[in-house]
Design a protein around this motif. Structure first.
Motif, PDB file in Angstrom:
ATOM      1  N   HIS A   1     -21.942 115.485  95.328  1.00  0.00           N
ATOM      2  CA  HIS A   1     -21.379 115.797  94.178  1.00  0.00           C
ATOM      3  C   HIS A   1     -20.013 116.111  93.972  1.00  0.00           C
ATOM      4  N   LEU A   2     -19.268 116.357  92.939  1.00  0.00           N
ATOM      5  CA  LEU A   2     -18.018 116.759  92.812  1.00  0.00           C
ATOM      6  C   LEU A   2     -17.798 117.581  91.876  1.00  0.00           C
ATOM      7  N   ARG A   3     -16.974 118.390  92.437  1.00  0.00           N
ATOM      8  CA  ARG A   3     -16.560 119.828  91.600  1.00  0.00           C
ATOM      9  C   ARG A   3     -15.137 119.823  91.222  1.00  0.00           C
ATOM     10  N   LEU A   4     -14.842 119.897  89.787  1.00  0.00           N
ATOM     11  CA  LEU A   4     -13.405 119.957  89.338  1.00  0.00           C
ATOM     12  C   LEU A   4     -12.926 121.340  88.831  1.00  0.00           C
ATOM     13  N   SER A   5     -11.869 121.814  89.241  1.00  0.00           N
ATOM     14  CA  SER A   5     -11.217 122.868  88.304  1.00  0.00           C
ATOM     15  C   SER A   5     -10.378 122.299  87.339  1.00  0.00           C
ATOM     16  N   LEU A   6     -10.576 122.615  86.006  1.00  0.00           N
ATOM     17  CA  LEU A   6      -9.619 121.733  84.902  1.00  0.00           C
ATOM     18  C   LEU A   6      -8.973 122.812  84.178  1.00  0.00           C
ATOM     19  N   ARG A   7      -7.958 122.349  83.574  1.00  0.00           N
ATOM     20  CA  ARG A   7      -7.074 122.923  82.338  1.00  0.00           C
ATOM     21  C   ARG A   7      -6.643 122.095  81.300  1.00  0.00           C
ATOM     22  N   GLN A   8      -6.706 122.679  80.205  1.00  0.00           N
ATOM     23  CA  GLN A   8      -6.317 122.030  78.964  1.00  0.00           C
ATOM     24  C   GLN A   8      -5.562 123.124  78.168  1.00  0.00           C
ATOM     25  N   GLY A   9      -4.440 122.812  78.032  1.00  0.00           N
ATOM     26  CA  GLY A   9      -3.650 123.959  77.431  1.00  0.00           C
ATOM     27  C   GLY A   9      -3.571 125.252  78.099  1.00  0.00           C
ATOM     28  N   GLU A  10      -4.023 126.263  77.561  1.00  0.00           N
ATOM     29  CA  GLU A  10      -4.078 127.541  78.177  1.00  0.00           C
ATOM     30  C   GLU A  10      -5.595 127.749  78.760  1.00  0.00           C
ATOM     31  N   ALA A  11      -6.598 126.854  78.480  1.00  0.00           N
ATOM     32  CA  ALA A  11      -8.024 126.940  78.586  1.00  0.00           C
ATOM     33  C   ALA A  11      -8.206 126.331  80.040  1.00  0.00           C
ATOM     34  N   ARG A  12      -9.022 127.180  80.650  1.00  0.00           N
ATOM     35  CA  ARG A  12      -9.573 126.733  81.867  1.00  0.00           C
ATOM     36  C   ARG A  12     -11.032 126.390  81.835  1.00  0.00           C
ATOM     37  N   CYS A  13     -11.586 125.560  82.662  1.00  0.00           N
ATOM     38  CA  CYS A  13     -13.070 125.438  82.855  1.00  0.00           C
ATOM     39  C   CYS A  13     -13.348 124.703  84.104  1.00  0.00           C
ATOM     40  N   GLU A  14     -14.577 125.193  84.707  1.00  0.00           N
ATOM     41  CA  GLU A  14     -14.916 124.276  85.934  1.00  0.00           C
ATOM     42  C   GLU A  14     -15.972 123.129  85.535  1.00  0.00           C
ATOM     43  N   GLY A  15     -16.198 121.982  86.254  1.00  0.00           N
ATOM     44  CA  GLY A  15     -16.858 120.822  86.020  1.00  0.00           C
ATOM     45  C   GLY A  15     -17.682 120.378  87.248  1.00  0.00           C
TER      46      GLY A  15
ATOM     47  N   VAL B   1     -22.346 120.410  78.052  1.00  0.00           N
ATOM     48  CA  VAL B   1     -22.363 121.874  78.580  1.00  0.00           C
ATOM     49  C   VAL B   1     -23.484 122.452  78.883  1.00  0.00           C
ATOM     50  N   GLY B   2     -23.146 122.987  80.125  1.00  0.00           N
ATOM     51  CA  GLY B   2     -24.319 123.591  80.828  1.00  0.00           C
ATOM     52  C   GLY B   2     -23.880 125.053  81.472  1.00  0.00           C
ATOM     53  N   LEU B   3     -24.991 125.718  82.108  1.00  0.00           N
ATOM     54  CA  LEU B   3     -24.810 126.990  82.600  1.00  0.00           C
ATOM     55  C   LEU B   3     -25.154 127.077  83.910  1.00  0.00           C
ATOM     56  N   ASN B   4     -24.247 127.425  84.845  1.00  0.00           N
ATOM     57  CA  ASN B   4     -24.127 127.595  86.148  1.00  0.00           C
ATOM     58  C   ASN B   4     -24.795 128.810  86.385  1.00  0.00           C
ATOM     59  N   ARG B   5     -25.863 129.118  87.404  1.00  0.00           N
ATOM     60  CA  ARG B   5     -26.280 130.395  87.812  1.00  0.00           C
ATOM     61  C   ARG B   5     -26.229 130.470  89.565  1.00  0.00           C
ATOM     62  N   TRP B   6     -25.289 131.319  89.745  1.00  0.00           N
ATOM     63  CA  TRP B   6     -24.938 131.512  91.379  1.00  0.00           C
ATOM     64  C   TRP B   6     -24.818 132.930  91.635  1.00  0.00           C
ATOM     65  N   ASN B   7     -25.599 133.367  92.603  1.00  0.00           N
ATOM     66  CA  ASN B   7     -25.399 134.600  93.322  1.00  0.00           C
ATOM     67  C   ASN B   7     -25.411 135.791  92.022  1.00  0.00           C
ATOM     68  N   GLY B   8     -26.352 135.508  91.179  1.00  0.00           N
ATOM     69  CA  GLY B   8     -26.468 136.693  90.074  1.00  0.00           C
ATOM     70  C   GLY B   8     -25.573 136.500  88.918  1.00  0.00           C
TER      71      GLY B   8
ATOM     72  N   GLU C   1     -23.690 134.187  85.961  1.00  0.00           N
ATOM     73  CA  GLU C   1     -23.875 132.981  85.007  1.00  0.00           C
ATOM     74  C   GLU C   1     -22.462 132.586  84.297  1.00  0.00           C
ATOM     75  N   ARG C   2     -22.173 131.187  84.611  1.00  0.00           N
ATOM     76  CA  ARG C   2     -20.621 130.717  84.154  1.00  0.00           C
ATOM     77  C   ARG C   2     -21.117 129.344  83.391  1.00  0.00           C
ATOM     78  N   LEU C   3     -20.465 129.358  82.247  1.00  0.00           N
ATOM     79  CA  LEU C   3     -20.462 127.958  81.565  1.00  0.00           C
ATOM     80  C   LEU C   3     -19.915 127.099  82.519  1.00  0.00           C
ATOM     81  N   GLN C   4     -20.245 125.584  82.342  1.00  0.00           N
ATOM     82  CA  GLN C   4     -19.587 124.681  82.942  1.00  0.00           C
ATOM     83  C   GLN C   4     -19.754 123.248  82.377  1.00  0.00           C
ATOM     84  N   LEU C   5     -18.910 122.349  82.806  1.00  0.00           N
ATOM     85  CA  LEU C   5     -18.891 121.046  82.153  1.00  0.00           C
ATOM     86  C   LEU C   5     -20.139 120.099  83.177  1.00  0.00           C
ATOM     87  N   GLU C   6     -20.885 119.525  82.866  1.00  0.00           N
ATOM     88  CA  GLU C   6     -21.865 118.578  83.451  1.00  0.00           C
ATOM     89  C   GLU C   6     -21.030 117.062  83.259  1.00  0.00           C
TER      90      GLU C   6
END
Length: 634
Positions: A508-522, A543-550, A552-557
């Motif tokens: 799998h590949l995980r990316l940290s992304l920025r677009q303008g001032e907004a940031r998101c994990e993918g 758009v998905g929801l990542n649950r980890w260690n209690g 919840e964060r929105l992420q891009l799939e």
């Protein structure tokens, strides 16, 4: 407009959505990107309101002509404590259907027994040997679930022995229909019926609910909707009509199910604390059930889903879990072997991939065939040894290549075959494999030549990263459940900067992304490209929801990516037009001769140009497409 690869041998070609024009769903309480998705799918305001509000369903007895006959006979069986055989199938749909009716009939007074054939020994569906055995055990009433309409010999054997049969099945109904005491089938409902898309477990739910209602004991089916949810999603039934209505209701409470077997499966999957979504069932619960039908005895699942003791349920669930781990290991091993065989053939791939190894397991080759089909975007058949010089195959194909038609065309080489457009199976003698492959290659090549080059990437609407927040997520959830017939929207984002790139275990590949001032994990699952990711890119994603260690964060799939280019190119009538943004809301269109037209986006989203040439329909269309590609319209 551009192509990218993920390291497979098949390039990706992006096909951005057409312009919507004026917002046809203005006023619908959804954000513009979601309205754009639904409008492009052809939904009108009334259909969107139906998605959001779920109108009540008609009475099932009004839509299934023979349902009342089946209920009367089963009521007599319950009143007389009669033994009834529930004849299911070895996939998740068939096993959940079997468990649903066993739980219902047992609570209503009958003595139901499960009768499911072995994938390895018996093959699909009710067979004469099962009928003979059940008759010898004193059973005179059979109820099929998820099979039966094609079991001609078995139905004749039952009739000869004076056994009554209630058929519930959703597979293609032959003409004329089989003779039975009652037939519960979606094709017998009115053409626009909301029950048309029911899988086997949906039909079992209809029957169980109608029986409990007739007997005034609806508490007897308190777990039936939970089993319906799991079986429907596992079978990839269309999530429209009755399926959607019952799933919306059932998913909200499934995590509190009173079915101990389902609770045990959720516990092992770590899903017991919050309401379940359709994708959690599809990726976490269904595989644990399906693995049993592929590698073990399907009665294990029926015992699990009908267990009343929590301790027994968790032990049975652990056995399912162990088989699922074995299934994953087998799939990974077979996939690795298959890829090695393809690599040994060099860079040239056959139009139809046909690979055979005698030791491959029949129960999982279909999964691996699906993986290879997605990777190489061509039809795939994997063959495993069956003994006595025969091989058994599972076939998968991309949209547009009809597996059932291809196998019918090649029938002279096959001993047995069947399927539908996307998947199928066959049995062939070893000496006929070469001639079969030659003919399948010819069919696949002709299909391939009619297709555009590259694997299509089709995002449905532009979504900027700053629009992805909890409010958007809640509005997206209002459109759930997603699945076949109502898929999760695919969005795209333009010009994202990669801040960090991480390769994870499992490819799998995980990316940290920025677009303008907004940031998101993918996250990109099973990412195949070994090379570096471009620093600036366009993404296609869900758009998905990542649950980890209690938490919840929105992420891009992430489904696809390509290097970002400030300019885009439109191909029209053998002409190439270059487009670029020249301001926050402005664009420039340049033709092959260098002539330019400028346009700008109005507050209402329309594209306007003061150049009189833009009044021509052809040029206006180019400007609309340029606005989509440059991110000026959703």
């Amino acid at each position: 407009m551009a192509a990218a690869t993920q390291g497979s041998r098949h390039p990706q070609v992006w096909q951005l959505p057409p312009a919507c024009g004026e917002d046809p769903l203005a006023g619908v309480p959804l954000p513009l990107p979601l309205r754009a998705v639904l409008a492009r799918r052809g939904l009108n305001r009334a259909q969107v309101e139906e998605l959001l509000q779920m109108p009540p369903l008609p009475e099932a007895t009004e839509h299934f002509p023979q349902l009342a006959v089946a209920v009367r006979r089963l009521r007599r069986a319950c009143d007389g404590a009669e033994a009834v055989a529930i004849c299911g199938d070895y996939d998740a749909d068939g096993m959940t259907s079997t468990a649903l009716l066993i739980r219902a009939l047992r609570a209503l007074g009958a003595h139901p027994v499960a009768a499911i054939p072995s994938r390895m020994d018996d093959g699909y569906g009710l067979n004469p040997g099962m009928v003979e055995r059940l008759h010898g055990e004193g059973i005179r009433l059979l109820v099929t679930v998820d099979n039966g309409v094609s079991a001609t010999e078995a139905l004749m054997a039952a009739a000869q022995r004076g056994m009554e049969v209630i058929l519930t099945d959703h597979h293609t109904l032959p003409s004329p229909p089989p003779e039975a005491l009652a037939l519960i089938h979606p094709a017998t409902t009115p053409e626009a019926s909301p029950y048309r898309g029911l899988a086997g477990v949906g039909l079992a739910y209809v029957l169980g609910h109608a029986l409990a209602q007739a007997m005034g004991q609806l508490e007897a089916i308190e777990t039936a909707r939970d089993l319906f949810c799991v079986g429907t999603i596992a079978d990839m039934a269309p999530l429209t009509g009755a399926n959607r209505s019952w799933l919306r209701q059932g998913l909200a409470t499934l995590h509190r199910s009173r079915c101990e077997g389902l609770r045990a499966l959720q516990q092992l999957a770590g899903l017991e604390e919050t309401p379940l979504r359709a994708d959690a069932i599809g990726f976490q619960i269904a595989p644990r059930i399906n693995a049993v039908g592929r590698l073990g005895d399907p009665r294990l699942v029926v015992e699990l889903l009908t267990a009343d003791d929590p301790g027994e349920a968790i032990e049975l669930a652990r056995q399912c879990d162990a088989l699922n781990r074995q299934r994953r290991e087998l799939c990974d091993a077979i996939e690795a072997e298959a890829l090695a065989l393809l690599d040994a053939d060099g860079d040239s791939l056959a139009p139809f991939l046909l690979l055979a190894q005698g030791h491959w397991h029949h129960g999982v080759i279909g999964i691996v065939a699906s993986r290879l089909m997605e990777r190489f975007q061509r039809p795939v058949a994997l063959l495993a040894g069956e003994g006595e010089g025969r091989l058994r195959a599972s076939v998968r194909a991309p949209e547009g290549f009809a597996v059932d038609q291809a196998l019918t065309t090649c029938a002279e080489h096959l001993e047995r075959y069947g399927g539908h457009p996307a998947a199928g199976g066959f049995t062939v003698r070893a000496e006929a494999v070469h001639a079969l492959h030659d003919q399948l290659n010819g069919l696949a090549l002709a299909w391939q030549q009619s297709q555009p080059l590259g694997q299509p990437v089709r995002p449905e609407a532009l979504l900027t990263l700053d629009q992805i927040d909890r409010r958007f997520w809640q509005q997206l959830l209002a459109l759930e459940p997603f699945g076949v017939g109502h898929r999760s929207p695919v969005f795209w984002a333009r010009d994202c900067q990669v801040l960090e790139e991480r390769r994870l275990r499992g490819g799998h590949l995980r990316l940290s992304l920025r677009q303008g001032e907004a940031r998101c994990e993918g996250i990109a699952w099973r990412w195949e490209s070994p090379g570096p990711v471009p620093e600036r890119l366009d993404l296609a994603f869900r758009v998905g929801l990542n649950r980890w260690n209690g938490e919840e964060r929105l992420q891009l799939e992430i489904l696809a990516l390509r290097q970002h280019h400030p300019e885009i190119r439109l191909q029209r009538a053998k002409q190439t037009y270059v487009c670029r943004r020249c301001g926050e809301q402005q664009l420039e269109l340049r033709n092959p001769s260098g002539d330019r037209i400028h346009a700008h986006r109005l507050p209402n989203g329309a594209i306007r140009s003061d150049d009189c040439r833009a009044e021509h329909a052809y040029v206006a269309g180019l400007l609309q497409d340029a606005a989509i590609g440059l991110g000026l319209q959703p």
